[in-house]
Write an enzyme that holds these catalytic residues in place. Structure first.
Site, PDB file in Angstrom:
ATOM      1  N   LYS A   1      10.100   1.359  -5.955  1.00 43.76           N
ATOM      2  CA  LYS A   1       9.268   2.273  -5.816  1.00 43.76           C
ATOM      3  C   LYS A   1       9.772   3.734  -5.979  1.00 43.76           C
ATOM      4  O   LYS A   1       9.047   4.361  -6.412  1.00 43.76           O
ATOM      5  CB  LYS A   1       9.388   2.233  -4.127  1.00 43.76           C
ATOM      6  CG  LYS A   1       8.430   1.186  -3.433  1.00 43.76           C
ATOM      7  CD  LYS A   1       7.019   0.999  -3.927  1.00 43.76           C
ATOM      8  CE  LYS A   1       6.325  -0.084  -3.108  1.00 43.76           C
ATOM      9  NZ  LYS A   1       4.928  -0.289  -3.572  1.00 43.76           N
TER      10      LYS A   1
ATOM     11  N   TRP B   1       3.495  -2.988   5.692  1.00 41.27           N
ATOM     12  CA  TRP B   1       4.813  -3.520   5.415  1.00 41.27           C
ATOM     13  C   TRP B   1       5.537  -3.632   6.807  1.00 41.27           C
ATOM     14  O   TRP B   1       6.478  -4.375   7.084  1.00 41.27           O
ATOM     15  CB  TRP B   1       5.660  -2.681   4.359  1.00 41.27           C
ATOM     16  CG  TRP B   1       4.914  -2.770   3.251  1.00 41.27           C
ATOM     17  CD1 TRP B   1       4.361  -1.536   2.747  1.00 41.27           C
ATOM     18  CD2 TRP B   1       4.505  -3.835   2.416  1.00 41.27           C
ATOM     19  NE1 TRP B   1       3.786  -1.760   1.378  1.00 41.27           N
ATOM     20  CE2 TRP B   1       3.765  -3.339   1.175  1.00 41.27           C
ATOM     21  CE3 TRP B   1       4.665  -5.070   2.529  1.00 41.27           C
ATOM     22  CZ2 TRP B   1       3.239  -4.096   0.075  1.00 41.27           C
ATOM     23  CZ3 TRP B   1       4.187  -5.983   1.475  1.00 41.27           C
ATOM     24  CH2 TRP B   1       3.443  -5.441   0.295  1.00 41.27           C
TER      25      TRP B   1
ATOM     26  N   ASP C   1      13.099   0.716   6.981  1.00 42.80           N
ATOM     27  CA  ASP C   1      12.814   0.476   5.492  1.00 42.80           C
ATOM     28  C   ASP C   1      12.332   1.701   5.038  1.00 42.80           C
ATOM     29  O   ASP C   1      11.397   2.243   5.082  1.00 42.80           O
ATOM     30  CB  ASP C   1      11.605  -0.400   5.717  1.00 42.80           C
ATOM     31  CG  ASP C   1      10.919  -0.563   4.322  1.00 42.80           C
ATOM     32  OD1 ASP C   1      11.407  -0.471   3.333  1.00 42.80           O
ATOM     33  OD2 ASP C   1       9.935  -1.563   4.353  1.00 42.80           O
TER      34      ASP C   1
END
Length: 356
Positions: A193, A102, A169
């Site tokens: 998540k 990511w 993030d």
């Protein structure tokens, strides 16, 4: 049979969130309408949005410190684009730490807006560690990092001190551990998540860093537009935001981030202790960088795969298979996963050892 949900995302949620969400789908606030059909401009949902934004700041201890909380659609992948578009100046540059898939995707998007410097990367070792002691250029417009790497099971245990804005993030470990969140100028986290169902993204931004890029930003991608519209610039993801609010309420009632951190540490310690003790298993992430959210491990002998898979599935464990980039197994131990579920997994690992 109780199912022990180790899925990496969409994540496990508290039972009370399911119960309240289910009721809201049938009849929200005794309105006779479903949460799925009420107007996002209605008094009932405006109250949900306001509380969700305020509670996010409260849990992160960022209230009245110059931050705004937003709920935006598009997932963290949209923030890969929005962060540089809002923060990277024309002819400017940004610094990125590459710790996984990511992070790499975020780097790729940033390159569309200007010079993008990768200050360090663990890609050559398949991202099984977190780089340290790197230099961040002070003339960069911001520094970007990923706090927890879901696929590879690594997590940043500390964050660099720098004079430039820090963007993080936190999609897979938001609200899971105590940090000084004032060290960050922009935090974003896809809900699915560790906070709620897929469909919304929490963005927490320090207002003073905005409106300095010199760019013309499309309205839907402009953080300032979303702030002025109080996260109602376009129709928000009503149900995911409501479920995220319920999860944050559950966390607050539990004692907030300090309370859940103790539980998360206990879960991770129990599982990693068994991974290290049991000769049939081996962790894939460097010990000092292991994630408390996502434990990645493999069997020393792949010939035991079939019997182990049969055992954990029969006992009610779900979502344990590792990502194809690593293989083996990944136990995602998000906030709502009870210690009992980790105990069940550890018992199965011990039982396999006794059988072999």
């Amino acid at each position: 049979m109780k199912i022990h949900n180790y899925s990496a995302g969409p994540c496990i949620l508290p039972q009370e969130v399911f119960d309240k969400s289910a009721q809201a789908i049938l009849n929200f606030n005794n309105s006779g309408l479903s949460i799925l059909e009420i107007s996002h401009r209605s008094k009932d949902f405006v109250a949900v949005m306001d509380e969700a934004r305020n509670l996010a700041l409260e849990l992160l201890d960022l209230k009245d410190k110059g931050y705004q909380a937003l709920f935006i659609s598009g997932g963290a992948s949209m923030e890969f684009l929005m962060a540089p578009q809002n923060l990277m100046k024309i002819n400017g540059k940004a610094a990125y730490l590459d710790t996984g898939t990511w992070a790499n995707n975020a780097i790729r998007e940033a390159k569309n807006f200007g010079e993008t410097i990768v200050v360090a990367s663990s890609k050559e070792e398949n991202y099984n560690w977190i780089p340290k002691n790197y230099t961040i250029p002070t003339d960069a417009n911001y520094f970007h990092c990923t706090s927890n790497n879901t696929i590879f099971g690594t997590q940043m245990k500390s964050f660099p001190n720098t004079s430039i804005p820090v963007v993080c993030d936190m999609s897979s470990d938001i609200f899971s551990r105590v940090l000084d969140f004032t060290k960050f100028d922009l935090i974003y986290a896809g809900a699915q998540k560790n906070m709620g169902p897929a469909g919304t993204t929490l963005v927490v931004v320090k207002e003073e860093i905005l409106n300095k890029s010199g760019r013309t930003i499309p309205s839907i991608l402009d953080y300032e537009k979303h702030i002025k519209a109080e996260s109602m610039y376009n129709t928000p993801a009503v149900f995911p935001i409501y479920a995220s609010l319920l999860t944050m309420q559950w966390l607050k009632n539990l004692g907030g981030i300090p309370a859940i951190e103790k539980i998360n540490n206990a879960k991770a310690a129990l599982l990693y202790e068994e991974i290290d003790r049991n000769p049939l298993f081996k962790g894939t992430a460097n010990s000092e960088d292991r994630s408390i959210m996502n434990a990645t491990f493999v069997l020393e002998d792949e010939n035991h795969t079939a019997i182990f898979d049969k055992m954990w599935k029969e006992i009610g464990i779900s979502g344990l298979t590792g990502h194809r980039s690593v293989g083996g197994y990944r136990a995602s131990m998000y906030n709502a996963l009870p210690l009992e579920s980790v105990e069940v997994l550890v018992d199965v690992m011990k039982e396999l050892e006794n059988k072999i």
